[in-house]
Design an enzyme around this catalytic site. Structure first.
Site, PDB file in Angstrom:
ATOM      1  N   ASN A  98      67.946  73.208  35.656  1.00 59.90           N
ATOM      2  CA  ASN A  98      68.577  74.539  35.639  1.00 59.90           C
ATOM      3  C   ASN A  98      67.555  75.643  35.900  1.00 59.90           C
ATOM      4  OD1 ASN A  98      71.204  73.683  35.146  1.00 59.90           O
ATOM      5  ND2 ASN A  98      70.842  73.534  32.938  1.00 59.90           N
ATOM      6  N   TYR A 144      60.729  62.193  24.170  1.00 57.71           N
ATOM      7  CA  TYR A 144      59.899  63.384  24.401  1.00 57.71           C
ATOM      8  C   TYR A 144      58.923  63.132  25.547  1.00 57.71           C
ATOM      9  CZ  TYR A 144      56.695  67.262  23.215  1.00 57.71           C
ATOM     10  OH  TYR A 144      55.912  68.396  23.234  1.00 57.71           O
TER      11      TYR A 144
HETATM   12  P1  NAD Z   1      59.103  74.707  18.600  1.00 54.05           P
HETATM   13  O1  NAD Z   1      60.008  73.600  18.207  1.00 54.05           O
HETATM   14  O2  NAD Z   1      58.636  75.656  17.545  1.00 54.05           O
HETATM   15  O3  NAD Z   1      59.748  75.589  19.751  1.00 54.05           O
HETATM   16  C1  NAD Z   1      60.694  75.110  20.681  1.00 54.05           C
HETATM   17  C2  NAD Z   1      61.746  76.175  20.862  1.00 54.05           C
HETATM   18  O4  NAD Z   1      62.686  75.731  21.843  1.00 54.05           O
HETATM   19  C3  NAD Z   1      62.555  76.434  19.582  1.00 54.05           C
HETATM   20  O5  NAD Z   1      62.701  77.819  19.387  1.00 54.05           O
HETATM   21  C4  NAD Z   1      63.887  75.757  19.853  1.00 54.05           C
HETATM   22  O6  NAD Z   1      64.952  76.329  19.131  1.00 54.05           O
HETATM   23  C5  NAD Z   1      64.012  75.932  21.354  1.00 54.05           C
HETATM   24  N1  NAD Z   1      64.866  74.918  22.001  1.00 54.05           N
HETATM   25  C6  NAD Z   1      64.827  73.579  21.821  1.00 54.05           C
HETATM   26  N2  NAD Z   1      65.748  72.982  22.607  1.00 54.05           N
HETATM   27  C7  NAD Z   1      66.365  73.985  23.312  1.00 54.05           C
HETATM   28  C8  NAD Z   1      67.405  74.013  24.269  1.00 54.05           C
HETATM   29  N3  NAD Z   1      68.004  72.887  24.684  1.00 54.05           N
HETATM   30  N4  NAD Z   1      67.794  75.218  24.772  1.00 54.05           N
HETATM   31  C9  NAD Z   1      67.211  76.368  24.346  1.00 54.05           C
HETATM   32  N5  NAD Z   1      66.227  76.400  23.428  1.00 54.05           N
HETATM   33  C10 NAD Z   1      65.814  75.217  22.914  1.00 54.05           C
HETATM   34  O7  NAD Z   1      57.862  74.031  19.331  1.00 54.05           O
HETATM   35  P2  NAD Z   1      56.512  74.651  19.894  1.00 54.05           P
HETATM   36  O8  NAD Z   1      55.412  73.969  19.215  1.00 54.05           O
HETATM   37  O9  NAD Z   1      56.578  76.130  19.901  1.00 54.05           O
HETATM   38  O10 NAD Z   1      56.541  74.109  21.396  1.00 54.05           O
HETATM   39  C11 NAD Z   1      56.928  74.916  22.488  1.00 54.05           C
HETATM   40  C12 NAD Z   1      56.782  74.126  23.775  1.00 54.05           C
HETATM   41  O11 NAD Z   1      55.422  73.738  23.955  1.00 54.05           O
HETATM   42  C13 NAD Z   1      57.616  72.859  23.817  1.00 54.05           C
HETATM   43  O12 NAD Z   1      58.138  72.679  25.110  1.00 54.05           O
HETATM   44  C14 NAD Z   1      56.611  71.775  23.512  1.00 54.05           C
HETATM   45  O13 NAD Z   1      56.985  70.549  24.071  1.00 54.05           O
HETATM   46  C15 NAD Z   1      55.360  72.332  24.131  1.00 54.05           C
HETATM   47  N6  NAD Z   1      54.155  71.783  23.508  1.00 54.05           N
HETATM   48  C16 NAD Z   1      53.809  72.134  22.241  1.00 54.05           C
HETATM   49  C17 NAD Z   1      52.679  71.578  21.660  1.00 54.05           C
HETATM   50  C18 NAD Z   1      52.225  71.943  20.265  1.00 54.05           C
HETATM   51  O14 NAD Z   1      51.245  71.383  19.790  1.00 54.05           O
HETATM   52  N7  NAD Z   1      52.852  72.859  19.558  1.00 54.05           N
HETATM   53  C19 NAD Z   1      51.912  70.657  22.379  1.00 54.05           C
HETATM   54  C20 NAD Z   1      52.311  70.312  23.655  1.00 54.05           C
HETATM   55  C21 NAD Z   1      53.420  70.893  24.226  1.00 54.05           C
END
Ligand code: NAD
Ligand code: UDP
Length: 315
Positions: A98, A144
């Site tokens: 999307n 994931y």
């Molecule tokens: P988080 O879970 O705090 O944030 C993810 C956000 O996405 C949340 O606000 C959630 O409500 C929203 N979300 C989830 N599914 C959704 C959907 N289908 N539609 C709309 N919103 C949706 O996690 P984070 O740690 O802030 O991670 C953010 C991004 O960074 C993610 O994509 C994660 O895979 C990536 N990431 C994070 C880390 C880390 O260490 N924190 C490491 C590698 C990658």
């Protein structure tokens, strides 16, 4: 002034990113379904007329006019992404389709929050972007890991077939204020356990390693990548090269909080990677970016955040 879409904008990393790009004089639309995010993370931004919060799921098509897209929407904590594995895959795959469609129509650059999990349980150490990874396609982490790997493939193919301006950032373990107390990831778990003088839950023998990056460093890296030349598509590792064992992390958290917590050893989850450390030479050479905040400094700031939550009766 640019209008910038941040999916997952009410999440841990997303909320910091929204804050930073607003401070740089841009307009921000945070789109979130609030699965693991919270209005509390962005409540301080709601009075800013250049900030909009939209409740939407990225598995539904997104229609809006923006100049840049950061795709962060996806639960990142193992306990949350495994809660509904099929939904996690849909978020990475259908969500990416999307948003790539939106980027194509708008001719807008799109950055994918990919992950070090694409390397799985790595046999190459530290992990370079050239390494293809060692992921169990059937295990509990696959929704994931494989979802994110498929998203990378979608990004590359939209770039090659449709000239979409893509940026793939492979993010390594990131911590800081606003991780949900029930997030389940190691830094938030340990700090909260230490503040409550409860046992610190070490999975396995605690000798497994991670390289922890403070969220402020990451946000700068993501913005640098987004604003890099169109030829910079990535993937680029964005992480802090300092590697620690989980036991070392526990000891540091105990020392910094002055906690009386004891260590409690629990079974290691299936497919839990044994070691992880980014090779960050590409980020340094191509983006001129390097993580600057050391673990102790970042932990102090994160501990202060949870101490405040504890005083407010939220822990
Ligand atoms: P988080 O879970 O705090 O944030 C993810 C956000 O996405 C949340 O606000 C959630 O409500 C929203 N979300 C989830 N599914 C959704 C959907 N289908 N539609 C709309 N919103 C949706 O996690 P984070 O740690 O802030 O991670 C953010 C991004 O960074 C993610 O994509 C994660 O895979 C990536 N990431 C994070 C880390 C880390 O260490 N924190 C490491 C590698 C990658
Ligand atoms: N971990 C732990 N105790 C906890 C939470 C996590 O020992 O309370 C371990 C986990 O098994 C893993 C490491 O800490 O080896 C990092 O886990 P996290 O979920 O934060 O991130 P990821 O495994 O996705 O890198």
């Amino acid at each position: 002034m640019k209008r910038i879409l941040v999916t997952g904008g009410a999440g841990f990393i997303g909320s910091h990113l929204c804050e930073y790009i607003l401070e740089q004089g841009n307009e921000v639309i945070a789109l979130d379904n609030f699965f693991t995010g919270s209005k509390r993370n962005v409540v301080h931004l709601l009075s800013n007329p250049y900030f909009e919060l939209v409740r939407q799921d990225i598995i539904m098509p997104v229609f809006m006019e923006v100049d840049q897209i950061y795709n962060l929407a996806c639960p990142a904590s193992p306990i949350h992404y495994q809660q509904n594995a099929i939904k996690t895959i849909k978020t990475s795959v259908m969500g990416s389709i999307n948003l790539l469609g939106l980027a194509k129509r708008l001719n807008a650059p799109i950055l994918q929050a990919s992950t070090s999990e694409v390397y799985g349980d790595p046999e190459v150490h530290p992990q370079t972007e050239e390494y293809w990874g060692n992921v169990n396609p059937l295990g509990p982490r696959s929704c994931y890991d494989e979802g994110k790997r498929c998203a990378e493939s979608l990004f590359v193919n939209y770039h090659e077939q449709n000239n979409v301006k893509i940026k793939i950032a492979r993010i390594f373990n990131t911590y800081g204020p606003r991780m949900m107390p029930n997030d389940g990831r190691v830094v938030s778990n340990f700090i909260i356990q230490a503040l409550k003088n409860e046992d610190i839950t070490i999975y396995g023998d605690g000798k497994q390693t991670r390289s922890f990056q403070y969220v402020d460093d990451l946000v700068v890296g993501l913005v640098k990548m987004m604003n890099s030349d169109d030829s910079v598509t990535g993937p680029i590792n964005i992480g802090n090269g300092n590697e620690f064992s989980i036991i070392e992390l526990a000891q540091r958290v105990i020392a910094l909080t002055g906690s009386s917590s004891a260590l409690k050893f629990l079974p290691l989850p299936t497919d839990d990677p044994i070691q992880r450390q980014p090779d960050t030479r590409k980020a340094q050479e191509i983006l001129g970016w390097e993580a600057e905040i050391q673990l102790e400094q970042g932990l102090r700031k994160t501990i202060a955040y949870y101490q405040q939550m504890q005083q407010d009766g939220l822990l």
